[in-house]
Motif scaffolding. Structure first.
Motif, PDB file in Angstrom:
ATOM      1  N   ASN A  45      -3.292  -1.491  10.098  1.00 41.00           N
ATOM      2  CA  ASN A  45      -4.671  -1.524  10.581  1.00 41.00           C
ATOM      3  C   ASN A  45      -5.716  -1.295   9.491  1.00 41.00           C
ATOM      4  O   ASN A  45      -6.749  -1.951   9.498  1.00 41.00           O
ATOM      5  N   GLU A  46      -5.432  -0.392   8.566  1.00 38.42           N
ATOM      6  CA  GLU A  46      -6.426  -0.084   7.535  1.00 38.42           C
ATOM      7  C   GLU A  46      -6.204  -0.890   6.260  1.00 38.42           C
ATOM      8  O   GLU A  46      -7.161  -1.356   5.656  1.00 38.42           O
ATOM      9  N   ASP A  47      -4.945  -1.025   5.858  1.00 37.21           N
ATOM     10  CA  ASP A  47      -4.641  -1.701   4.597  1.00 37.21           C
ATOM     11  C   ASP A  47      -4.348  -3.192   4.780  1.00 37.21           C
ATOM     12  O   ASP A  47      -4.153  -3.903   3.811  1.00 37.21           O
ATOM     13  N   LYS A  48      -4.280  -3.617   6.033  1.00 40.91           N
ATOM     14  CA  LYS A  48      -4.024  -5.027   6.364  1.00 40.91           C
ATOM     15  C   LYS A  48      -2.696  -5.530   5.793  1.00 40.91           C
ATOM     16  O   LYS A  48      -2.568  -6.664   5.363  1.00 40.91           O
ATOM     17  N   GLU A  49      -1.688  -4.648   5.793  1.00 38.48           N
ATOM     18  CA  GLU A  49      -0.347  -4.981   5.326  1.00 38.48           C
ATOM     19  C   GLU A  49       0.432  -5.650   6.456  1.00 38.48           C
ATOM     20  O   GLU A  49       0.934  -4.977   7.352  1.00 38.48           O
ATOM     21  N   TYR A  90       2.271   6.052   9.489  1.00 38.56           N
ATOM     22  CA  TYR A  90       1.985   5.408   8.203  1.00 38.56           C
ATOM     23  C   TYR A  90       2.002   3.885   8.311  1.00 38.56           C
ATOM     24  O   TYR A  90       1.175   3.197   7.698  1.00 38.56           O
ATOM     25  N   SER A 122       0.633   3.573   2.074  1.00 42.47           N
ATOM     26  CA  SER A 122       0.977   3.833   3.476  1.00 42.47           C
ATOM     27  C   SER A 122       2.222   3.055   3.881  1.00 42.47           C
ATOM     28  O   SER A 122       3.098   3.587   4.564  1.00 42.47           O
ATOM     29  N   SER A 178       0.845  -1.184   0.000  1.00 40.10           N
ATOM     30  CA  SER A 178       0.000   0.000   0.000  1.00 40.10           C
ATOM     31  C   SER A 178       0.884   1.239   0.000  1.00 40.10           C
ATOM     32  O   SER A 178       2.069   1.190   0.317  1.00 40.10           O
ATOM     33  N   LYS A 234      -1.114   2.696   9.968  1.00 35.29           N
ATOM     34  CA  LYS A 234      -2.218   2.795   9.004  1.00 35.29           C
ATOM     35  C   LYS A 234      -2.150   1.627   8.022  1.00 35.29           C
ATOM     36  O   LYS A 234      -3.169   1.001   7.717  1.00 35.29           O
TER      37      LYS A 234
END
Length: 174
Positions: free
Chosen positions: A55-59, A49, A30, A28, A52
Motif C-alpha cells: 500500500n505505501e511502497d507500491k511493491e 509489513y 518493508s 522495499s 505496508k
C-alpha cells in the motif's frame, strides 16, 4: 582544477550506479522484512509489513507473499485474491500456487485449469501437481501421462509415483 572535475565525475558515477542498483533491485525494506517474517512463520507481523510494502511502497510482489501466508493460514479467499493479483503482475509461479489453493479446497476443475496454465507458462512443478490431482481423482490414465511428463523433466517424485502405480496394478493382477 582537473582533479576537481575528476572528483565531481566520480561522485556523479557513484550516484548513477546507486540509482541503477535501486532500479534493478527495488525491494522495499518493508517487503524484505515481511518476507523474512513469513519465512519464520510469524504471519501476523509479516502481514503488517507486506501490506505496508503493497500500500505505501507500491511493491506489487507483496501480493505473492501475502497469498503465501494466507494460504498457510487456510485463509483461502484472501490467498486466491492475492494470487490473482500476482498473476496479473506477471507471476507465473502464482498460477501453480493458485491451483494448489483450489485443489486443497476440492475445486478440482479450477485446479486443473490453473495447473495447465502454469504448465503452459513453463512451471515444471505444475506437471507433477496436475498428475497428483488426477491420481487422487482416480483418473489413472491422465495421472500416468503427467507423471511420465514430469519424470521426463527430471522429477524424481514422479518416477516414484510411477513405480507405486505399477505396484498397484501388479496387486490387481496377482
Amino acid at each position: 582544477k582537473p582533479q576537481g572535475v575528476y572528483l565531481k565525475m566520480k561522485k556523479y558515477i557513484v550516484i548513477l550506479n546507486l540509482a541503477f542498483f535501486f532500479i534493478l533491485f527495488p525491494n522495499s525494506k518493508s517487503l524484505d522484512k515481511g518476507i523474512e517474517l513469513a519465512d519464520k512463520e510469524n504471519y501476523k507481523a509479516a502481514e503488517v509489513y507486506l501490506l505496508k510494502a503493497l500500500n505505501e511502497d507500491k511493491e506489487k510482489d507483496a501480493h505473492f507473499y501475502l497469498a503465501l501466508i494466507y494460504g498457510d493460514q487456510k485463509k483461502y479467499d484472501l490467498a486466491e485474491e492475492h494470487y490473482k493479483k500476482a498473476i496479473e503482475n506477471g507471476s507465473v509461479s502464482s498460477l501453480n500456487n493458485l491451483a494448489i489453493v483450489y485443489s486443497v479446497q476440492g475445486k478440482n476443475d479450477l485446479a486443473e485449469e490453473y495447473y495447465k496454465k502454469a504448465i503452459d507458462s513453463g512451471v515444471k512443478d505444475a506437471i507433477y501437481n496436475l498428475a497428483n490431482l488426477y491420481y487422487v481423482s482416480d483418473k489413472m490414465d491422465l495421472a500416468r501421462t503427467y507423471y511420465k511428463k514430469a519424470a521426463d523433466k527430471g522429477d524424481t517424485q514422479a518416477v516414484d509415483m510411477l513405480k507405486i502405480m505399477d505396484m498397484d496394478i501388479q496387486k490387481v493382477f496377482y
